[in-house]
Design a protein around this motif. Structure first.
Motif, PDB file in Angstrom:
ATOM      1  N   CYS A 154       0.818  -1.220   0.000  1.00 43.56           N
ATOM      2  CA  CYS A 154       0.000   0.000   0.000  1.00 43.56           C
ATOM      3  C   CYS A 154       0.847   1.264   0.000  1.00 43.56           C
ATOM      4  O   CYS A 154       0.316   2.369   0.053  1.00 43.56           O
ATOM      5  N   GLY A 155       2.156   1.111  -0.047  1.00 40.87           N
ATOM      6  CA  GLY A 155       3.043   2.260  -0.076  1.00 40.87           C
ATOM      7  C   GLY A 155       3.658   2.594   1.269  1.00 40.87           C
ATOM      8  O   GLY A 155       4.527   3.453   1.357  1.00 40.87           O
ATOM      9  N   ALA A 156       3.225   1.937   2.331  1.00 38.97           N
ATOM     10  CA  ALA A 156       3.789   2.182   3.660  1.00 38.97           C
ATOM     11  C   ALA A 156       5.122   1.457   3.809  1.00 38.97           C
ATOM     12  O   ALA A 156       5.368   0.443   3.147  1.00 38.97           O
ATOM     13  N   LYS A 157       5.971   1.964   4.685  1.00 39.58           N
ATOM     14  CA  LYS A 157       7.282   1.344   4.918  1.00 39.58           C
ATOM     15  C   LYS A 157       7.158  -0.103   5.399  1.00 39.58           C
ATOM     16  O   LYS A 157       7.999  -0.929   5.099  1.00 39.58           O
ATOM     17  N   SER A 158       6.108  -0.384   6.159  1.00 36.89           N
ATOM     18  CA  SER A 158       5.951  -1.719   6.738  1.00 36.89           C
ATOM     19  C   SER A 158       5.344  -2.734   5.772  1.00 36.89           C
ATOM     20  O   SER A 158       5.224  -3.903   6.111  1.00 36.89           O
ATOM     21  N   CYS A 159       4.980  -2.295   4.585  1.00 39.33           N
ATOM     22  CA  CYS A 159       4.373  -3.210   3.604  1.00 39.33           C
ATOM     23  C   CYS A 159       5.418  -4.153   3.016  1.00 39.33           C
ATOM     24  O   CYS A 159       6.602  -3.831   2.963  1.00 39.33           O
ATOM     25  N   PRO A 160       4.953  -5.305   2.543  1.00 40.86           N
ATOM     26  CA  PRO A 160       5.884  -6.222   1.870  1.00 40.86           C
ATOM     27  C   PRO A 160       6.417  -5.592   0.589  1.00 40.86           C
ATOM     28  O   PRO A 160       5.783  -4.689   0.028  1.00 40.86           O
ATOM     29  N   PRO A 161       7.567  -6.063   0.119  1.00 47.08           N
ATOM     30  CA  PRO A 161       8.106  -5.510  -1.130  1.00 47.08           C
ATOM     31  C   PRO A 161       7.213  -5.853  -2.322  1.00 47.08           C
ATOM     32  O   PRO A 161       6.493  -6.845  -2.300  1.00 47.08           O
ATOM     33  N   VAL A 162       7.286  -5.026  -3.343  1.00 49.93           N
ATOM     34  CA  VAL A 162       6.525  -5.281  -4.570  1.00 49.93           C
ATOM     35  C   VAL A 162       7.220  -6.403  -5.328  1.00 49.93           C
ATOM     36  O   VAL A 162       8.434  -6.378  -5.530  1.00 49.93           O
ATOM     37  N   ARG A 163       6.437  -7.376  -5.734  1.00 52.02           N
ATOM     38  CA  ARG A 163       6.915  -8.494  -6.547  1.00 52.02           C
ATOM     39  C   ARG A 163       5.945  -8.672  -7.707  1.00 52.02           C
ATOM     40  O   ARG A 163       4.831  -8.186  -7.656  1.00 52.02           O
ATOM     41  N   VAL A 164       6.361  -9.416  -8.687  1.00 51.15           N
ATOM     42  CA  VAL A 164       5.474  -9.738  -9.808  1.00 51.15           C
ATOM     43  C   VAL A 164       4.940 -11.153  -9.574  1.00 51.15           C
ATOM     44  O   VAL A 164       5.701 -12.069  -9.252  1.00 51.15           O
ATOM     45  N   TYR A 165       3.637 -11.306  -9.736  1.00 58.04           N
ATOM     46  CA  TYR A 165       2.977 -12.598  -9.516  1.00 58.04           C
ATOM     47  C   TYR A 165       2.475 -13.153 -10.844  1.00 58.04           C
ATOM     48  O   TYR A 165       2.036 -12.395 -11.709  1.00 58.04           O
ATOM     49  N   THR A 166       2.569 -14.476 -10.982  1.00 61.27           N
ATOM     50  CA  THR A 166       2.127 -15.152 -12.201  1.00 61.27           C
ATOM     51  C   THR A 166       1.099 -16.211 -11.846  1.00 61.27           C
ATOM     52  O   THR A 166       1.133 -16.766 -10.733  1.00 61.27           O
ATOM     53  N   ALA A 167       0.211 -16.498 -12.762  1.00 57.77           N
ATOM     54  CA  ALA A 167      -0.797 -17.536 -12.516  1.00 57.77           C
ATOM     55  C   ALA A 167      -0.131 -18.895 -12.329  1.00 57.77           C
ATOM     56  O   ALA A 167      -0.499 -19.658 -11.432  1.00 57.77           O
TER      57      ALA A 167
END
Length: 182
Positions: free
Chosen positions: A113-126
């Motif tokens: 959600c953009g907060a420091k405590s959020c998990p890192p952004v990753r790319v997800y695949t089906a």
């Protein structure tokens, strides 16, 4: 981002499998947070955050989907968001037909959600979704701390906000989290 976002208007999510729709919504949510923040700036205060997540949206297949629509409507199986009293989509809303059939609590470890405590952004695949969500969950849960002298487990606020997604009792929540701890 803007040119790619315009291409979403022709995507037909009704033809996606559950795994494809899950991976797509996770990726779209994370991209939309980045895009929205770049265009609008990071929201401040509770009211600013509420407006940001409720109104920052992409047109996907001819339907507008806000961040809250993607998270609480589709990914969380049309559940109420924190501080809300109603499911995200009314029954007559065509978007309700796209709601996932099964809630996977690991989605919370994939959304940023953009907060420091959020998990890192990753790319997800089906194709790799189960493994990718398991890796994201394990990485996020590694941050939890146990005070061995008192037996107290310090968990993320995310588990307080979305407790019902992890279980109906403290024991169920801990058993769910235990599946993600290596």
């Amino acid at each position: 981002f803007t040119a790619a976002a315009l291409q979403l208007q022709v995507l037909d999510m009704f033809n996606l499998t559950e795994a494809q729709r899950t991976a797509f919504c996770l990726n779209a949510y994370n991209a939309l947070v980045i895009h929205g923040t770049a265009v609008l700036g990071f929201p401040s205060g509770a009211l600013g955050r509420m407006r940001f997540f409720n109104s920052t949206a992409y047109n996907i297949g001819g339907y507008n989907f806000s961040l809250d629509d993607l998270e609480h409507g589709l990914l969380r199986c049309n559940r109420k968001g924190p501080g809300t009293k109603q499911p995200r989509f009314p029954i007559r809303d065509a978007r309700s037909l796209l709601v996932l059939k099964t809630l996977d609590p690991r989605l919370h470890f994939a959304l940023n959600c953009g907060a420091k405590s959020c998990p890192p952004v990753r790319v997800y695949t089906a194709a790799g979704l189960n493994e990718e969500l398991q890796i994201a969950s394990q990485a996020f849960c590694e941050e939890f701390e146990v005070d061995e002298s008192t037996g107290v487990i310090h968990l993320s606020m995310l588990l307080k906000w979305y407790r019902s997604d992890f279980g109906t009792s403290n024991i169920e929540v801990l058993l769910t989290i235990a599946r993600f701890v290596s």
